[in-house]
Design an enzyme around this catalytic site. Structure first.
Site, PDB file in Angstrom:
ATOM      1  N   TRP A 163     -76.393  66.274 -12.283  1.00  0.00           N
ATOM      2  CA  TRP A 163     -75.953  66.327 -13.677  1.00  0.00           C
ATOM      3  C   TRP A 163     -75.935  67.748 -14.227  1.00  0.00           C
ATOM      4  CZ3 TRP A 163     -73.666  62.023 -15.100  1.00  0.00           C
ATOM      5  CH2 TRP A 163     -74.002  60.846 -14.415  1.00  0.00           C
ATOM      6  N   HIS A 180     -74.621  63.447 -20.598  1.00  0.00           N
ATOM      7  CA  HIS A 180     -73.604  62.400 -20.786  1.00  0.00           C
ATOM      8  C   HIS A 180     -73.978  61.585 -22.022  1.00  0.00           C
ATOM      9  CE1 HIS A 180     -76.176  59.935 -17.610  1.00  0.00           C
ATOM     10  NE2 HIS A 180     -76.902  60.524 -18.512  1.00  0.00           N
ATOM     11  N   ARG A 206     -73.151  70.436 -19.695  1.00  0.00           N
ATOM     12  CA  ARG A 206     -73.606  70.613 -18.309  1.00  0.00           C
ATOM     13  C   ARG A 206     -73.534  72.080 -17.917  1.00  0.00           C
ATOM     14  NH1 ARG A 206     -70.896  65.297 -15.326  1.00  0.00           N
ATOM     15  NH2 ARG A 206     -71.633  63.867 -16.936  1.00  0.00           N
ATOM     16  N   GLN A 220     -67.522  62.953 -24.417  1.00  0.00           N
ATOM     17  CA  GLN A 220     -67.398  61.673 -23.713  1.00  0.00           C
ATOM     18  C   GLN A 220     -67.344  60.526 -24.720  1.00  0.00           C
ATOM     19  OE1 GLN A 220     -70.606  61.170 -20.866  1.00  0.00           O
ATOM     20  NE2 GLN A 220     -69.448  62.235 -19.276  1.00  0.00           N
ATOM     21  N   VAL A 263     -75.645  51.621 -12.719  1.00  0.00           N
ATOM     22  CA  VAL A 263     -74.764  50.443 -12.609  1.00  0.00           C
ATOM     23  C   VAL A 263     -74.807  49.876 -11.194  1.00  0.00           C
ATOM     24  CG1 VAL A 263     -73.076  50.894 -14.449  1.00  0.00           C
ATOM     25  CG2 VAL A 263     -72.837  52.067 -12.268  1.00  0.00           C
ATOM     26  N   ALA A 317     -70.760  48.796 -18.618  1.00  0.00           N
ATOM     27  CA  ALA A 317     -70.778  50.073 -19.348  1.00  0.00           C
ATOM     28  C   ALA A 317     -69.740  50.991 -18.729  1.00  0.00           C
ATOM     29  CB  ALA A 317     -72.155  50.718 -19.266  1.00  0.00           C
TER      30      ALA A 317
HETATM   31  C1  YSA Z   1     -70.765  55.686 -15.551  1.00  0.00           C
HETATM   32  C2  YSA Z   1     -71.184  54.395 -15.497  1.00  0.00           C
HETATM   33  C3  YSA Z   1     -71.587  53.809 -16.694  1.00  0.00           C
HETATM   34  O1  YSA Z   1     -72.075  52.551 -16.654  1.00  0.00           O
HETATM   35  C4  YSA Z   1     -71.541  54.448 -17.892  1.00  0.00           C
HETATM   36  C5  YSA Z   1     -71.099  55.765 -17.930  1.00  0.00           C
HETATM   37  C6  YSA Z   1     -70.712  56.364 -16.780  1.00  0.00           C
HETATM   38  C7  YSA Z   1     -70.267  57.762 -16.808  1.00  0.00           C
HETATM   39  C8  YSA Z   1     -71.401  58.717 -16.485  1.00  0.00           C
HETATM   40  N1  YSA Z   1     -72.393  58.758 -17.533  1.00  0.00           N
HETATM   41  C9  YSA Z   1     -70.814  60.112 -16.282  1.00  0.00           C
HETATM   42  O2  YSA Z   1     -71.086  61.013 -17.068  1.00  0.00           O
HETATM   43  N2  YSA Z   1     -69.992  60.191 -15.266  1.00  0.00           N
HETATM   44  S1  YSA Z   1     -69.187  61.556 -14.896  1.00  0.00           S
HETATM   45  O3  YSA Z   1     -70.099  62.599 -14.623  1.00  0.00           O
HETATM   46  O4  YSA Z   1     -68.291  61.247 -13.827  1.00  0.00           O
HETATM   47  O5  YSA Z   1     -68.390  61.925 -16.170  1.00  0.00           O
HETATM   48  C10 YSA Z   1     -67.513  60.993 -16.768  1.00  0.00           C
HETATM   49  C11 YSA Z   1     -66.237  61.667 -17.185  1.00  0.00           C
HETATM   50  O6  YSA Z   1     -66.574  62.802 -18.013  1.00  0.00           O
HETATM   51  C12 YSA Z   1     -65.481  62.296 -16.012  1.00  0.00           C
HETATM   52  O7  YSA Z   1     -64.648  61.311 -15.406  1.00  0.00           O
HETATM   53  C13 YSA Z   1     -64.669  63.332 -16.707  1.00  0.00           C
HETATM   54  O8  YSA Z   1     -63.554  62.747 -17.347  1.00  0.00           O
HETATM   55  C14 YSA Z   1     -65.623  63.821 -17.764  1.00  0.00           C
HETATM   56  N3  YSA Z   1     -66.303  65.034 -17.323  1.00  0.00           N
HETATM   57  C15 YSA Z   1     -67.366  65.148 -16.501  1.00  0.00           C
HETATM   58  N4  YSA Z   1     -67.717  66.421 -16.347  1.00  0.00           N
HETATM   59  C16 YSA Z   1     -66.877  67.156 -17.106  1.00  0.00           C
HETATM   60  C17 YSA Z   1     -65.976  66.278 -17.713  1.00  0.00           C
HETATM   61  N5  YSA Z   1     -65.007  66.708 -18.544  1.00  0.00           N
HETATM   62  C18 YSA Z   1     -64.937  68.019 -18.757  1.00  0.00           C
HETATM   63  N6  YSA Z   1     -65.761  68.943 -18.225  1.00  0.00           N
HETATM   64  C19 YSA Z   1     -66.738  68.552 -17.392  1.00  0.00           C
HETATM   65  N7  YSA Z   1     -67.557  69.455 -16.897  1.00  0.00           N
END
Ligand code: YSA
Length: 355
Positions: A163, A180, A206, A220, A263, A317
């Site tokens: 993360w 997130h 992040r 998000q 999940v 979720a």
């Molecule tokens: C997954 C399962 C769940 O039950 C609920 C939520 C999630 C999502 C999880 N919390 C999460 O953060 N997943 S992720 O790291 O893949 O990020 C989700 C989305 O945020 C990505 O698909 C992307 O669209 C966006 N994201 C992630 N890092 C980013 C970003 N957008 C811009 N800059 C970044 N550094």
């Protein structure tokens, strides 16, 4: 005695000739005020003369008083039209100076616009609102407990590393900038009993290298539904409907297996690219699909952690990246532009808002 009266008469004559002489020379508002102060004001010459009458013998005072009052009267009468003329001239000059030509073309006001990310949040709140979801908001500075522990990511779990967490102050206290919006899952479930249907829009952070699709601060939108008999079909239906409303009725949604500790099962989900209709283009990197976020069925440990019985309740979720959705919808190919304050970019959305 005679000399004193004579002296006063001379003084009055002097004052008369001086005051009227000066009167003729007045030309500005400042002159007018100065003259009035010097001759007729409470500390002016005439008042001083009236005050000095007390030094005359009693029987001469009435004559001297009358003469001085007559002079005051005379000066006031001569002064009034000159003052009025000068005041009028000054006012005319000011009006001329400050003249406004109401027929000149106006200056267009600069009209601001809602930022595309905020606009997308509004749109999503509206769409999910129709599906029965309520928007809630949570803290951007979080504890490790909500950001990780209650999401089934224990302290020593390697998933904690992915993360790229930004710590606030003391690392031992584990106060973090939320990585997130998922911490709001536990916060919401601790507060209310099922059924739960919430969405959580908000900023996330992040420690990540920036590139065209990654920012260290991004937005998000979390979704959470918990109730009896919730299944993966509900998740798919909700996300499909969202994609349909956002990108048009012909859009297709793809779910692929993915891993998130909170999940089981977990998926990533994508929408076929609206720009090339799935044929492959620069925006979808020739894949035909645009990834929107992660999702899945809420892990039993997460439900247990907030006191819900996983044998009675199930839930789904999801977490979407808002900037990425705006990019897909409007064909923006570099996410960093959202935070640059580049008016040329932002104005495009201002125009889109009014058209
Ligand atoms: C997954 C399962 C769940 O039950 C609920 C939520 C999630 C999502 C999880 N919390 C999460 O953060 N997943 S992720 O790291 O893949 O990020 C989700 C989305 O945020 C990505 O698909 C992307 O669209 C966006 N994201 C992630 N890092 C980013 C970003 N957008 C811009 N800059 C970044 N550094």
């Amino acid at each position: 005695m005679e000399t004193q009266i004579h002296g006063l008469t001379e003084k009055i004559a002097d004052a008369r000739s001086q005051a009227t002489g000066q009167l003729q020379a007045l030309s500005s508002l400042g002159d007018v005020q100065e003259w009035e102060r010097a001759w007729l004001g409470p500390k002016g010459e005439i008042t001083t003369m009236l005050r000095s009458l007390g030094t005359l013998p009693k029987d001469e005072r009435p004559v001297a008083g009358r003469e001085t009052q007559a002079l005051r009267q005379e000066l006031e009468t001569a002064f009034a039209p000159i003052r009025d003329r000068i005041e009028r001239e000054a006012l005319d000059a000011r009006l001329e100076d400050e003249r406004v030509d109401v027929t000149l073309p106006g200056i267009d006001p600069q009209i601001g616009a809602i930022h595309p990310v905020s606009r997308m949040i509004d749109e999503l709140v509206e769409i999910f609102g129709q599906l029965g979801f309520q928007a809630v908001f949570g803290p951007e500075v979080e504890t490790g407990r909500y950001n990780f522990d209650l999401l089934n990511i224990p302290a020593d779990h390697p998933a904690r590393d992915v993360w790229d967490t930004i710590l606030v102050d003391d690392p031992t206290a584990e106060i973090v900038m939320r990585t997130h919006t998922s911490p709001m899952q536990a916060r919401t479930m601790e507060r209310i009993d099922p059924p739960v249907r919430v969405i959580v829009p908000g900023r996330t952070y992040r420690y990540e290298a920036q590139d065209a699709s990654h920012e260290w601060m991004f937005t998000q939108l979390e979704g959470l539904a918990v109730d009896r008999n919730i299944t993966m079909t509900d998740l798919k239906g909700v996300l499909q409907e969202m994609a349909r409303q956002l990108f048009g009725p012909e859009r297709r949604v793809r779910f692929r297996c993915d891993y998130f500790p909170f999940v089981e099962p977990g998926v990533d989900f994508a929408v076929d690219c609206a720009i090339c209709s799935g044929k492959g283009c620069r925006v979808c990197k020739q894949s035909g699909w645009l990834e929107m976020g992660g999702a899945g069925m809420v892990h039993p440990n997460v439900l247990r952690g907030v006191g819900y019985d996983p044998d009675e309740y199930t839930g789904f979720a999801f977490g979407l990246g808002i900037e990425r959705i705006v990019m897909m919808k409007y064909g923006v190919d570099d996410l960093r532009i959202f935070n640059t304050n580049d008016l040329r970019f932002l104005k495009k959305f201002a125009t889109a808002a009014v058209s």
